[in-house]
Design a protein around this motif. Structure first.
Motif, PDB file in Angstrom:
ATOM      1  N   ARG A 188       0.853  -1.185   0.000  1.00 43.17           N
ATOM      2  CA  ARG A 188       0.000   0.000   0.000  1.00 43.17           C
ATOM      3  C   ARG A 188       0.887   1.233   0.000  1.00 43.17           C
ATOM      4  N   GLU A 189       0.746   2.014  -1.026  1.00 49.60           N
ATOM      5  CA  GLU A 189       1.538   3.234  -1.111  1.00 49.60           C
ATOM      6  C   GLU A 189       1.003   4.266  -0.134  1.00 49.60           C
ATOM      7  N   LYS A 190       1.903   4.922   0.557  1.00 47.98           N
ATOM      8  CA  LYS A 190       1.504   5.970   1.482  1.00 47.98           C
ATOM      9  C   LYS A 190       1.185   7.222   0.679  1.00 47.98           C
ATOM     10  N   THR A 191      -0.023   7.736   0.873  1.00 46.95           N
ATOM     11  CA  THR A 191      -0.458   8.913   0.130  1.00 46.95           C
ATOM     12  C   THR A 191      -0.596  10.112   1.057  1.00 46.95           C
ATOM     13  N   PRO A 192      -0.432  11.334   0.540  1.00 44.83           N
ATOM     14  CA  PRO A 192      -0.621  12.533   1.368  1.00 44.83           C
ATOM     15  C   PRO A 192      -2.038  12.583   1.925  1.00 44.83           C
ATOM     16  N   ASP A 193      -2.173  13.080   3.141  1.00 44.93           N
ATOM     17  CA  ASP A 193      -3.461  13.061   3.834  1.00 44.93           C
ATOM     18  C   ASP A 193      -4.002  14.476   4.036  1.00 44.93           C
ATOM     19  N   PHE A 194      -5.324  14.624   4.011  1.00 47.35           N
ATOM     20  CA  PHE A 194      -5.962  15.920   4.208  1.00 47.35           C
ATOM     21  C   PHE A 194      -5.744  16.460   5.616  1.00 47.35           C
ATOM     22  N   SER A 195      -5.450  15.579   6.557  1.00 46.76           N
ATOM     23  CA  SER A 195      -5.215  16.033   7.941  1.00 46.76           C
ATOM     24  C   SER A 195      -3.979  16.914   8.042  1.00 46.76           C
ATOM     25  N   GLU A 196      -3.115  16.864   7.028  1.00 41.71           N
ATOM     26  CA  GLU A 196      -1.890  17.672   7.033  1.00 41.71           C
ATOM     27  C   GLU A 196      -2.140  19.106   6.613  1.00 41.71           C
ATOM     28  N   ILE A 197      -3.341  19.394   6.117  1.00 40.82           N
ATOM     29  CA  ILE A 197      -3.660  20.751   5.664  1.00 40.82           C
ATOM     30  C   ILE A 197      -4.283  21.539   6.811  1.00 40.82           C
ATOM     31  N   SER A 198      -3.698  22.648   7.127  1.00 37.04           N
ATOM     32  CA  SER A 198      -4.206  23.501   8.214  1.00 37.04           C
ATOM     33  C   SER A 198      -5.285  24.436   7.686  1.00 37.04           C
ATOM     34  N   PRO A 223      -0.068  32.822  -3.660  1.00 35.35           N
ATOM     35  CA  PRO A 223       0.999  31.819  -3.561  1.00 35.35           C
ATOM     36  C   PRO A 223       1.113  31.273  -2.133  1.00 35.35           C
ATOM     37  N   GLY A 224       1.324  29.971  -2.010  1.00 34.18           N
ATOM     38  CA  GLY A 224       1.562  29.356  -0.707  1.00 34.18           C
ATOM     39  C   GLY A 224       0.338  29.152   0.145  1.00 34.18           C
ATOM     40  N   SER A 225      -0.849  29.274  -0.440  1.00 34.89           N
ATOM     41  CA  SER A 225      -2.070  29.148   0.362  1.00 34.89           C
ATOM     42  C   SER A 225      -2.536  27.699   0.497  1.00 34.89           C
ATOM     43  N   ASN A 350      -3.117  31.570  -9.561  1.00 33.42           N
ATOM     44  CA  ASN A 350      -3.136  32.825  -8.814  1.00 33.42           C
ATOM     45  C   ASN A 350      -4.176  33.740  -9.459  1.00 33.42           C
ATOM     46  N   PRO A 351      -4.771  34.653  -8.719  1.00 32.09           N
ATOM     47  CA  PRO A 351      -5.780  35.534  -9.313  1.00 32.09           C
ATOM     48  C   PRO A 351      -5.196  36.606 -10.233  1.00 32.09           C
ATOM     49  N   CYS A 352      -3.881  36.797 -10.166  1.00 34.86           N
ATOM     50  CA  CYS A 352      -3.232  37.815 -11.003  1.00 34.86           C
ATOM     51  C   CYS A 352      -1.761  37.456 -11.143  1.00 34.86           C
ATOM     52  N   PRO A 353      -0.976  38.146 -11.974  1.00 39.32           N
ATOM     53  CA  PRO A 353       0.443  37.797 -12.144  1.00 39.32           C
ATOM     54  C   PRO A 353       1.236  37.788 -10.851  1.00 39.32           C
ATOM     55  N   CYS A 354       0.996  38.770  -9.950  1.00 40.10           N
ATOM     56  CA  CYS A 354       1.750  38.787  -8.691  1.00 40.10           C
ATOM     57  C   CYS A 354       1.146  37.842  -7.665  1.00 40.10           C
ATOM     58  N   GLY A 355      -0.144  37.527  -7.837  1.00 38.90           N
ATOM     59  CA  GLY A 355      -0.779  36.521  -7.000  1.00 38.90           C
ATOM     60  C   GLY A 355      -1.652  37.026  -5.873  1.00 38.90           C
ATOM     61  N   TYR A 356      -1.757  38.369  -5.659  1.00 36.82           N
ATOM     62  CA  TYR A 356      -2.430  38.854  -4.448  1.00 36.82           C
ATOM     63  C   TYR A 356      -3.742  39.597  -4.697  1.00 36.82           C
ATOM     64  N   LEU A 387     -16.849  23.657 -10.380  1.00 42.75           N
ATOM     65  CA  LEU A 387     -16.667  24.274  -9.062  1.00 42.75           C
ATOM     66  C   LEU A 387     -15.456  25.188  -9.061  1.00 42.75           C
ATOM     67  N   CYS A 388     -15.626  26.359  -8.521  1.00 45.00           N
ATOM     68  CA  CYS A 388     -14.502  27.286  -8.340  1.00 45.00           C
ATOM     69  C   CYS A 388     -14.521  27.760  -6.895  1.00 45.00           C
ATOM     70  N   THR A 389     -13.383  27.698  -6.238  1.00 43.57           N
ATOM     71  CA  THR A 389     -13.326  28.131  -4.845  1.00 43.57           C
ATOM     72  C   THR A 389     -12.055  28.927  -4.586  1.00 43.57           C
ATOM     73  N   GLU A 390     -12.159  29.846  -3.644  1.00 40.64           N
ATOM     74  CA  GLU A 390     -11.014  30.667  -3.267  1.00 40.64           C
ATOM     75  C   GLU A 390     -10.269  30.003  -2.121  1.00 40.64           C
ATOM     76  N   VAL A 391      -8.985  29.847  -2.295  1.00 42.07           N
ATOM     77  CA  VAL A 391      -8.121  29.316  -1.242  1.00 42.07           C
ATOM     78  C   VAL A 391      -7.393  30.511  -0.638  1.00 42.07           C
ATOM     79  N   SER A 392      -7.874  30.967   0.502  1.00 45.26           N
ATOM     80  CA  SER A 392      -7.357  32.205   1.094  1.00 45.26           C
ATOM     81  C   SER A 392      -6.026  31.987   1.805  1.00 45.26           C
ATOM     82  N   GLN A 393      -5.340  33.088   2.051  1.00 39.31           N
ATOM     83  CA  GLN A 393      -4.071  33.045   2.772  1.00 39.31           C
ATOM     84  C   GLN A 393      -4.307  32.545   4.191  1.00 39.31           C
ATOM     85  N   ILE A 394      -3.519  31.583   4.630  1.00 39.02           N
ATOM     86  CA  ILE A 394      -3.709  30.961   5.931  1.00 39.02           C
ATOM     87  C   ILE A 394      -3.179  31.870   7.048  1.00 39.02           C
TER      88      ILE A 394
END
Length: 510
Positions: A188-198, A223-225, A350-356, A387-394
């Motif tokens: 069984r390959e170990k896969t990334p888990d959703f519990s790791e996402i804050s 970026p990085g969200s 990203n929503p724009c070239p710079c990302g913010y 579906l489209c959703t915004e992933v906001s800065q944590i």
């Protein structure tokens, strides 16, 4: 003397039996091959003659004619070397007729007589079984792959002499199937888990809905969200492949030559994430000898396009037809090839070239820059995203929380529960989940009450929906209702589905 050996060839996603007819007669010495052959098949004559010589088998100066039947279908690849050699040995009376009866033979030969592996063994052996053939002689390196098919004996050959020894009855083949099954058990390959996402509860909810109905998804955020992290964990919450899907996906990888001896069967849903420099041909497949492309290798899995606007617009527009028809058609002079492409498209950007954007305190882009960047994804492609959703800065407090989030296993249980409802509802139809609902069936399975009809009318006008957009909202609402264990689409389900459409429109108001 005349002989016939059963072999096989790949034609698109299908395998077909090929009869290798060999006639060796007295006359002016020569070697002629016919039967609508490609260049590599024509070269088989030289490989076979030298391989026979280096295997210690002397050839008489005779006129040899080889025909690959049916002659009206073009033969590609190097899989006919071994059956041609065996056919010549049978014509020379080195092998009994009973030894080659009811056996399919495929394999490429080296000049020293070694049998090299070939592509597409899995569909070839599967086809042989369907035709009632009981044995298959294949290269030793392809043996485990072929042994995945039950009800047929698969024999491996290291060399031409090894194959000859088996056909003469001088060696017996050990059972490989038990070893293959045992080797797969417990792996069984170990896969990334959703519990790791804050944090990111809203984005996780959207990902769960997408998995439950196999809907296309777009993640937008700075970026990085965590957009890529969410996408990488989607296969962990999708239902496991059924045995039929497993065989279909594995056949695709076998034809593409991406099944190794340690990976005889694809049991996990594919996840492909091509770089944005990918070409149209590598995405769709094709080439001189057509092979499955990236979108076909993502069949029944996830195709993730990270930094989606960085992909060429022509590359993205190629996805339009496969997203609707769930297959890709490739036309060549030698024939038309169809490969399955029923994948879940997941994009991140990203929503724009710079990302913010739309945080104007941090965004350095002009309105012209933002509009140009967002317009890289065409309207028809966006219209096919459910579906489209915004992933906001944590926030930092989310990162420092000690308790873990909900695990992928827990989310997967809910997804599988929703999928079970869909499978029961669509039993007997070509599709099994809400994303495949046809316009005809939507009127039957997505009935709306008076309040829901009124809400949908307002959304249709305010969002300026196309007919495709209208149907996609209803499909998503049907999935949300299934997750809520409701047979009726309620106002709250429809409102949530509309909100995901509005989220996308917020970024693409031209």
């Amino acid at each position: 003397m005349f002989s016939t050996i059963i072999s096989a060839a790949i034609c698109g996603m299908n395998a077909m039996l090929v009869h290798v007819e060999v006639d060796m007669a007295k006359g002016l010495p020569g070697f002629l091959m016919v039967g609508y052959l490609s260049g590599e098949v024509k070269e088989a004559g030289e490989r076979v003659r030298v391989a026979l010589k280096n295997s210690g088998i002397a050839l008489s100066p005779m006129r040899t004619t080889v025909n690959l039947s049916p002659a009206n279908i073009r033969k590609e690849g190097t899989a006919f070397d071994l059956p041609i050699a065996v056919g010549m040995l049978r014509s020379m009376d080195c092998i009994e007729e009973d030894a080659v009866a009811g056996i399919m033979i495929v394999g490429e030969l080296s000049l020293n007589g070694k049998v090299n592996p070939i592509k597409g063994i899995l569909p070839l052996v599967r086809r042989a079984k369907e035709e009632g053939i009981k044995r298959c002689l294949v290269p030793e390196e392809n043996k485990e792959e072929g042994a995945v098919i039950s009800g047929i004996e698969v024999i491996g050959a290291v060399s031409l002499q090894d194959a000859l020894s088996y056909l003469k009855g001088e060696r017996k083949e050990e059972n490989t199937k038990e070893k293959v099954v045992a080797s797969r058990k417990g792996k069984r390959e170990k896969t990334p888990d959703f519990s790791e996402i804050s944090g990111q509860a809203a984005a996780k909810r959207t990902a769960e809905i997408a998995a439950a109905g196999f809907h296309n998804l777009l993640l937008v955020g700075p970026p990085g969200s965590g957009k890529t992290m969410i996408a990488n964990r989607l296969t962990g919450i999708l239902p496991p492949l059924t045995s039929e899907e497993c065989m279909e996906v594995s056949s695709l990888y076998s034809i593409a030559g991406q099944l190794s001896s340690g990976k005889t069967l694809i049991e996990k849903r594919p996840f492909l994430s091509p770089h944005h420099t990918v070409t149209i041909h590598s995405l769709t497949g094709g080439g001189r000898i057509p092979r499955p492309g990236i979108i076909s290798l993502a069949h029944k899995g996830v195709l993730f396009l990270d930094e989606m606007p960085e992909f060429g617009q022509r590359v993205l527009d190629v996805l339009r037809q496969p997203l609707e028809e769930k297959q890709i058609n490739i036309a060549r002079i030698g024939g038309n090839y169809t490969y399955p492409a029923d994948f879940m498209l997941v994009g991140a950007m990203n929503p724009c070239p710079c990302g913010y954007y739309p945080d104007m305190n941090r965004c350095r882009c002009t309105q012209a820059d933002i509009k140009k960047y967002q317009s890289r994804i065409s309207g028809p492609v966006l219209d096919r995203i459910d579906l489209c959703t915004e992933v906001s800065q944590i926030a930092m407090k989310e990162l420092t929380k000690k308790n873990e989030g909900e695990s992928s296993a827990s989310i997967r249980k809910r997804v599988m529960s929703a999928r079970k409802r869909q499978e029961e509802r669509y039993r007997g139809r070509e599709y099994k989940c809400n994303a495949g609902l046809t316009a005809k069936d939507i009127s039957k399975f997505c009935l709306l009450g008076d309040k829901e009809e009124t809400l949908m009318e307002r959304a249709f006008t305010s969002l300026q929906l196309s007919a495709r957009g209208y149907y996609r909202i209803l499909r998503v609402a049907r999935t949300i209702a299934d997750m809520d264990e409701s047979e009726q689409i309620k106002e709250v389900h429809l409102a949530e589905a509309i909100s995901y459409r509005m989220e996308g429109n917020k970024y693409w108001e031209r």
